[in-house]
Motif scaffolding. Structure first.
Motif, PDB file in Angstrom:
ATOM      1  N   GLY A 179       0.792  -1.208   0.000  1.00  0.00           N
ATOM      2  CA  GLY A 179       0.000   0.000   0.000  1.00  0.00           C
ATOM      3  C   GLY A 179       0.834   1.271   0.000  1.00  0.00           C
ATOM      4  O   GLY A 179       2.067   1.242   0.029  1.00  0.00           O
ATOM      5  N   PHE A 180       0.141   2.399  -0.003  1.00  0.00           N
ATOM      6  CA  PHE A 180       0.814   3.697  -0.007  1.00  0.00           C
ATOM      7  C   PHE A 180      -0.170   4.768   0.430  1.00  0.00           C
ATOM      8  O   PHE A 180      -1.378   4.527   0.540  1.00  0.00           O
ATOM      9  N   ILE A 181       0.371   5.966   0.688  1.00  0.00           N
ATOM     10  CA  ILE A 181      -0.469   7.104   1.040  1.00  0.00           C
ATOM     11  C   ILE A 181      -1.106   7.643  -0.232  1.00  0.00           C
ATOM     12  O   ILE A 181      -0.412   7.968  -1.197  1.00  0.00           O
ATOM     13  N   GLN A 182      -2.412   7.737  -0.212  1.00  0.00           N
ATOM     14  CA  GLN A 182      -3.183   8.086  -1.413  1.00  0.00           C
ATOM     15  C   GLN A 182      -2.703   9.379  -2.069  1.00  0.00           C
ATOM     16  O   GLN A 182      -2.604   9.469  -3.304  1.00  0.00           O
ATOM     17  N   GLU A 183      -2.380  10.376  -1.264  1.00  0.00           N
ATOM     18  CA  GLU A 183      -1.990  11.673  -1.801  1.00  0.00           C
ATOM     19  C   GLU A 183      -0.666  11.640  -2.556  1.00  0.00           C
ATOM     20  O   GLU A 183      -0.345  12.588  -3.301  1.00  0.00           O
ATOM     21  N   LEU A 184       0.115  10.584  -2.411  1.00  0.00           N
ATOM     22  CA  LEU A 184       1.397  10.496  -3.109  1.00  0.00           C
ATOM     23  C   LEU A 184       1.240  10.140  -4.582  1.00  0.00           C
ATOM     24  O   LEU A 184       2.163  10.330  -5.376  1.00  0.00           O
ATOM     25  N   ASP A 185       0.071   9.633  -4.943  1.00  0.00           N
ATOM     26  CA  ASP A 185      -0.169   9.264  -6.344  1.00  0.00           C
ATOM     27  C   ASP A 185      -0.581  10.512  -7.136  1.00  0.00           C
ATOM     28  O   ASP A 185      -1.684  10.600  -7.678  1.00  0.00           O
ATOM     29  N   CYS A 186       0.334  11.464  -7.191  1.00  0.00           N
ATOM     30  CA  CYS A 186       0.043  12.778  -7.778  1.00  0.00           C
ATOM     31  C   CYS A 186       0.867  13.072  -9.020  1.00  0.00           C
ATOM     32  O   CYS A 186       0.847  14.193  -9.534  1.00  0.00           O
ATOM     33  N   ASN A 187       1.614  12.073  -9.509  1.00  0.00           N
ATOM     34  CA  ASN A 187       2.474  12.292 -10.672  1.00  0.00           C
ATOM     35  C   ASN A 187       2.025  11.505 -11.897  1.00  0.00           C
ATOM     36  O   ASN A 187       2.821  11.256 -12.811  1.00  0.00           O
ATOM     37  N   ARG A 188       0.772  11.105 -11.915  1.00  0.00           N
ATOM     38  CA  ARG A 188       0.268  10.317 -13.038  1.00  0.00           C
ATOM     39  C   ARG A 188       0.420  11.046 -14.365  1.00  0.00           C
ATOM     40  O   ARG A 188       0.862  10.462 -15.359  1.00  0.00           O
ATOM     41  N   GLU A 189       0.057  12.322 -14.384  1.00  0.00           N
ATOM     42  CA  GLU A 189       0.124  13.069 -15.633  1.00  0.00           C
ATOM     43  C   GLU A 189       1.565  13.314 -16.068  1.00  0.00           C
ATOM     44  O   GLU A 189       1.828  13.541 -17.244  1.00  0.00           O
ATOM     45  N   ARG A 190       2.478  13.255 -15.125  1.00  0.00           N
ATOM     46  CA  ARG A 190       3.899  13.440 -15.447  1.00  0.00           C
ATOM     47  C   ARG A 190       4.577  12.128 -15.810  1.00  0.00           C
ATOM     48  O   ARG A 190       5.708  12.122 -16.276  1.00  0.00           O
ATOM     49  N   GLY A 191       3.893  10.991 -15.555  1.00  0.00           N
ATOM     50  CA  GLY A 191       4.437   9.733 -16.045  1.00  0.00           C
ATOM     51  C   GLY A 191       4.824   8.696 -15.019  1.00  0.00           C
ATOM     52  O   GLY A 191       5.508   7.729 -15.353  1.00  0.00           O
ATOM     53  N   ILE A 192       4.383   8.850 -13.756  1.00  0.00           N
ATOM     54  CA  ILE A 192       4.657   7.818 -12.747  1.00  0.00           C
ATOM     55  C   ILE A 192       3.354   7.489 -12.037  1.00  0.00           C
ATOM     56  O   ILE A 192       2.778   8.321 -11.331  1.00  0.00           O
TER      57      ILE A 192
END
Length: 298
Positions: free
Chosen positions: A267-280
């Protein structure tokens, strides 16, 4: 398990005063159940036996304790502290050599048992040899306490190693095995989906020095995002570890191979998934909605 930052911080706060022993882990499993549920704006864990959520809790516990040790490391390594610990060890084993003197001392001063064992072992060898022992000698003795030229100390060190769930050679072996196990799991899932890939060993054979676990030979799409590579992390993605991975690994992969996917299996902290548009892209499991170039779901 994906947690909000608030949920993560509530768990982390509860772990602040817990010593890193296997007895503590058993208590944590009882206190925090294995599945997170929302109800009336509160969440809690409900025991369902050993589960992914339980592994998430243990991963968070280990990471939080390591942060604590880094913050307090210096005070345990002053000459005064080392001599005080060593004299307390000598006094303790002088009264009862079979008692877990080092383990109890480590818990009392809030320091990892394996690291306390290292301090005492170094001090013992330095007094015996009159010169500081080499790091390789210390590491070999911690891995195999039978090499320690004092039976009482060897037993004390052994007790610290087997009761420490965050540091030490036993923990290092377990972490390595768990990491490898999840890489094998990811490989099997990729093969099951008939996706062509190159693994880390194959990439290094081609001359790459820093590589993700798997490069997809044909990119896929996950949740509308193109994926060229996948990295497996057998841990929980908190802010500290994730930012270190971003700067030490993930952005390097992005620069060389393009956008990719990171799987934090615990798992992970939900707010860390903030680089989708940048490619991660971050996921807590292998994606089920993989789309290949022929526009069919794999």
């Amino acid at each position: 398990m994906i947690l909000t930052k608030a949920q993560y911080e509530e768990i982390a706060q509860c772990l602040v005063s817990v010593p890193p022993t296997r007895q503590s882990l058993r208590k944590l499993k009882q206190r925090f159940p294995s599945s997170v549920h929302e109800h009336s704006n509160k969440w809690w864990l409900i025991t369902q036996g050993k589960s992914q959520s339980q592994a998430t809790l243990l991963s968070i516990f280990s990471q939080e304790y390591q942060k604590h040790i880094k913050r307090t490391h210096a005070k345990h390594h002053t000459p005064e502290a080392i001599e005080s610990y060593y004299q307390r060890y000598l006094n303790g084993v002088g009264k009862n050599g079979a008692a877990p003197v080092l383990l109890e001392l480590a818990n009392e001063v809030d320091y990892a048992p394996s690291l306390m064992a290292r301090i005492i072992l170094e001090r013992f060898l330095q007094g015996r040899e009159q010169t500081p022992p080499s790091k390789s000698v210390i590491n070999n003795m911690l891995r195999d306490p039978s090499q320690i030229p004092d039976g009482v100390l060897a037993n004390q060190v052994y007790q610290c190693i087997v009761n420490d769930c965050c540091y030490g050679p036993l923990v290092d072996c377990i972490k390595h095995a768990i990491g490898y196990e999840h890489e094998v799991l990811l490989r099997d899932l990729l093969l099951k989906k008939n996706l062509s890939f190159l693994d880390e060993d194959q990439l290094r054979a081609k001359g790459y020095d820093k590589t993700p676990d798997f490069i997809l030979q044909v990119p896929v799409a996950v949740e509308g995002h193109i994926i060229h590579w996948i990295e497996s992390k057998a841990s929980f993605g908190d802010e500290c570890s994730h930012h270190a991975y971003l700067h030490g690994q993930f952005w390097s992969y992005w620069n060389r191979f393009g956008p990719g996917l990171v799987i934090y299996w615990y798992g992970f902290i939900q707010e860390l998934d903030c680089n989708r548009e940048r490619g991660i892209l971050l996921k807590a499991c292998f994606p089920t909605d993989i789309v290949t170039l022929c526009h069919s779901t794999a």
